[in-house]
Design a protein around this motif. Structure first.
Motif, short mmCIF file in Angstrom:
data_model
loop_
_atom_site.label_atom_id
_atom_site.label_comp_id
_atom_site.label_asym_id
_atom_site.label_seq_id
_atom_site.Cartn_x
_atom_site.Cartn_y
_atom_site.Cartn_z
N VAL A 209 40.19 29.30 41.13
CA VAL A 209 38.91 28.15 40.98
C VAL A 209 37.50 28.57 41.56
CG1 VAL A 209 38.82 25.24 39.99
CG2 VAL A 209 40.99 26.27 40.46
N ASP A 210 36.57 28.12 40.58
CA ASP A 210 35.27 28.80 40.48
C ASP A 210 34.51 28.58 39.14
OD1 ASP A 210 33.00 28.85 41.79
OD2 ASP A 210 33.67 30.75 42.97
N GLU A 211 32.87 28.16 39.38
CA GLU A 211 32.10 28.45 37.88
C GLU A 211 32.77 29.75 37.29
OE1 GLU A 211 28.19 26.93 39.11
OE2 GLU A 211 28.56 25.66 39.48
N ASN A 212 32.50 30.60 35.82
CA ASN A 212 33.39 31.12 35.24
C ASN A 212 33.85 32.30 35.54
OD1 ASN A 212 30.59 30.44 34.20
ND2 ASN A 212 29.73 31.29 36.05
N VAL A 213 35.09 31.88 35.90
CA VAL A 213 36.29 32.40 36.29
C VAL A 213 36.67 33.21 35.08
CG1 VAL A 213 38.81 32.67 37.31
CG2 VAL A 213 36.73 31.88 38.27
N GLY A 214 37.51 34.01 34.77
CA GLY A 214 37.68 34.83 33.31
C GLY A 214 39.38 35.58 33.63
N PHE A 215 39.79 35.67 32.04
CA PHE A 215 41.05 36.16 32.17
C PHE A 215 40.82 37.54 33.25
CE2 PHE A 215 44.57 38.18 29.98
CZ PHE A 215 46.01 36.49 29.91
N ALA A 216 39.63 38.39 32.00
CA ALA A 216 39.86 39.24 33.04
C ALA A 216 39.50 39.73 34.93
CB ALA A 216 37.74 39.95 32.16
N ASP A 217 39.54 38.26 35.11
CA ASP A 217 38.94 38.01 36.82
C ASP A 217 40.72 37.94 37.06
OD1 ASP A 217 36.25 38.45 37.48
OD2 ASP A 217 36.74 36.45 36.08
N LEU A 218 41.15 37.48 36.64
CA LEU A 218 42.83 37.47 35.82
C LEU A 218 43.48 38.76 36.32
CD1 LEU A 218 45.48 36.08 36.97
CD2 LEU A 218 45.90 35.60 33.71
N LYS A 219 43.40 39.38 35.38
CA LYS A 219 43.89 41.27 35.56
C LYS A 219 43.18 41.91 36.35
CE LYS A 219 44.14 42.91 30.51
NZ LYS A 219 43.86 43.30 29.44
N ASN A 220 42.42 42.37 36.74
CA ASN A 220 41.62 42.56 37.62
C ASN A 220 42.71 42.29 39.43
OD1 ASN A 220 40.17 44.96 36.31
ND2 ASN A 220 38.08 43.10 36.32
N THR A 221 42.50 40.96 39.39
CA THR A 221 42.96 40.55 40.38
C THR A 221 44.85 41.52 40.52
OG1 THR A 221 41.85 39.03 40.79
CG2 THR A 221 43.43 38.55 42.22
N LEU A 222 45.56 41.61 39.50
CA LEU A 222 46.82 41.65 39.91
C LEU A 222 46.53 43.50 39.35
CD1 LEU A 222 48.44 38.83 37.35
CD2 LEU A 222 48.68 39.23 39.72
N TYR A 223 46.14 43.76 38.61
CA TYR A 223 46.09 45.07 39.04
C TYR A 223 45.60 45.95 39.79
CZ TYR A 223 44.84 45.75 33.68
OH TYR A 223 44.67 45.48 32.14
N HIS A 224 44.70 45.12 40.92
CA HIS A 224 44.32 46.27 42.23
C HIS A 224 46.11 45.51 42.68
CE1 HIS A 224 42.82 45.96 46.26
NE2 HIS A 224 43.99 44.64 46.04
N PHE A 225 46.43 44.43 42.72
CA PHE A 225 47.71 43.98 43.48
C PHE A 225 48.60 44.40 43.56
CE2 PHE A 225 51.45 42.09 43.40
CZ PHE A 225 51.85 41.91 44.79
N ALA A 226 48.88 45.22 42.02
CA ALA A 226 49.99 46.01 41.43
C ALA A 226 49.88 47.61 42.82
CB ALA A 226 50.32 46.58 40.14
N LYS A 227 48.68 47.86 42.42
CA LYS A 227 48.77 49.06 43.25
C LYS A 227 48.29 49.04 44.30
CE LYS A 227 45.47 50.57 38.48
NZ LYS A 227 46.36 51.31 38.36
N GLU A 228 47.91 48.91 45.41
CA GLU A 228 48.32 47.98 46.53
C GLU A 228 49.74 48.08 47.07
OE1 GLU A 228 45.94 48.21 49.29
OE2 GLU A 228 44.65 49.29 47.96
N MET A 229 50.81 47.50 45.95
CA MET A 229 51.76 47.32 46.36
C MET A 229 53.08 48.37 45.73
SD MET A 229 53.40 44.54 47.91
CE MET A 229 54.75 44.74 48.41
N PHE A 230 52.76 48.62 45.05
CA PHE A 230 53.64 49.84 45.05
C PHE A 230 52.64 51.60 44.54
CE2 PHE A 230 54.82 45.59 43.15
CZ PHE A 230 55.96 45.43 43.43
N GLY A 231 51.78 51.47 44.68
CA GLY A 231 51.27 52.78 44.68
C GLY A 231 50.12 52.90 43.64
N LYS A 232 48.51 54.02 43.19
CA LYS A 232 47.75 54.22 42.71
C LYS A 232 48.17 54.03 40.68
CE LYS A 232 44.21 54.14 45.36
NZ LYS A 232 44.44 52.44 45.68
N GLU A 233 50.10 55.00 41.12
CA GLU A 233 50.17 55.10 39.58
C GLU A 233 50.99 54.17 38.98
OE1 GLU A 233 49.93 58.97 39.03
OE2 GLU A 233 48.51 58.50 41.12
N THR A 234 50.44 52.93 39.12
CA THR A 234 51.79 51.93 38.86
C THR A 234 50.43 51.33 37.09
OG1 THR A 234 52.23 51.52 41.39
CG2 THR A 234 52.78 49.59 39.35
#
Ligand code: PHE
Length: 336
Positions: A209-234
């Motif tokens: 929660v902050d000023e100007n948090v948007g859906f793009a932040d959500l997507k990028n955070t979860l993209y980052h997580f998925a690639k770190e957790m399961f590998g770059k190809e995910t």
């Protein structure tokens, strides 16, 4: 006389030998016992002398028995230094390992801590406000039934938490934005136990929660997580969904880890598997927690730790996590 001297010479170094001594000199069937039994064959005038002698033998045997008991007891508590062979290899100690759920939780925490999330915890026994009402579940709304709740006794206000979103309510009530927090924990739902579901499982939920948090932040955070957790190809995709506390809401899918997205039993031929839910925090939730929804926005997500571990380690039955079968647990021994 022969018996007396054999008693004097007797020895015992352990419990077995002690028992052997008892059998031989003390018990009814021992040589001493037989001497007593022999009394009836002795002519009357010799009985007195015979009896005296046999009693002496008996006392001797008993005194020796006490002596041997003390000896065996003291040697079993203190082993003599000459008994120790320091060159012997140690007996095998089999070390335990980290449970796969613990390892998975640690890895998830590590990924989010590196991008600035802190950790928060809350109670497993929750009140209605933190588990439902503050999260925008209307009273008597069927959405409450989406999460089959265990209530405590007859008080409908107290339940076992059905998700760790309750922890995020507590954080928002007590802290000012910016908030970046991760809430791992055990959750409870009244579901039948099967290969894919359990009434007790683990979640990690994230909140930003902050000023100007948007859906793009959500997507990028979860993209980052998925690639770190399961590998770059995910690959990651978001599917529109509904949660009372987020608007818009989305289900998070990743490309199937077993078939690489080609389609298999686990992903039912679709190439995708769901790992959790997410969305933009509903302004009502921010207001319920005392955060100005005109100034701040936020995103939230929640994932099942069992599900992530099953995909990562290709575990096909969720019940294995709680059965404590060492043949299963041993396979994770090398993980830190
Ligand atoms: N709390 C939801 C659940 O347990 C998951 C979720 C968390 C969904 C945050 C959206 C946002 O199913």
């Amino acid at each position: 006389e022969a018996i007396k001297s054999s008693i004097a010479a007797a020895d015992a170094t352990n419990a077995d030998e002690l028992e052997a001594y008892r059998m031989k000199y003390i018990s009814k069937k021992s040589v001493v016992g037989e001497l007593f039994a022999g009394m009836r064959d002795i002519p009357n005038e010799q009985k007195k002398a015979y009896g005296q002698t046999v009693n002496e033998v008996k006392q001797l045997a008993e005194a020796k028995f006490q002596e041997l008991i003390e000896k065996v007891n003291s040697s079993s508590t203190k082993s003599k230094s000459s008994d120790l062979d320091l060159t012997l290899p140690p007996s095998n100690i089999s070390a335990g390992g980290v449970h796969p759920l613990t390892a998975t939780r640690q890895r998830i925490i590590e990924i989010f801590e590196r991008i600035g999330f802190n950790l928060s915890e809350g109670p497993e026994i929750e009140d209605d406000w933190h588990n439902f009402t503050a999260l925008n579940f209307p009273e008597n709304h069927p959405a409450r039934e989406m999460q089959d709740t265990f209530f405590i006794e007859k008080n409908p206000d107290i339940a076992l938490r059905t998700h760790t979103s309750s922890v995020q309510v507590r954080v928002m009530e007590n802290q000012k934005p910016p908030i970046r927090t991760l809430s791992p924990g055990r959750v409870f739902r009244n579901e039948a136990i099967s290969a894919r579901a359990h009434c007790i499982f683990h979640q990690v939920e994230g909140l930003y929660v902050d000023e100007n948090v948007g859906f793009a932040d959500l997507k990028n955070t979860l993209y980052h997580f998925a690639k770190e957790m399961f590998g770059k190809e995910t690959k990651v995709r978001f599917r529109p969904s509904f949660f009372p506390f987020t608007e818009p809401s989305a289900e998070i899918d990743i490309s199937c880890q077993l078939c690489g997205g080609k389609g298999c039993n686990v992903c039912k031929g679709t190439g995708w598997v769901e790992i959790g839910g997410s969305g933009m925090v509903d302004p009502n939730v921010l207001e319920n927690c005392g955060i100005d929804s005109k100034k701040y926005t936020g995103f939230a997500f929640g994932m099942g730790i069992e599900r992530i571990a099953m995909l990562k380690y290709q575990i096909k039955d969720l019940r294995l996590f709680t059965e404590n079968d060492v043949r299963f647990l041993k396979q994770f021994r090398s993980m830190v």
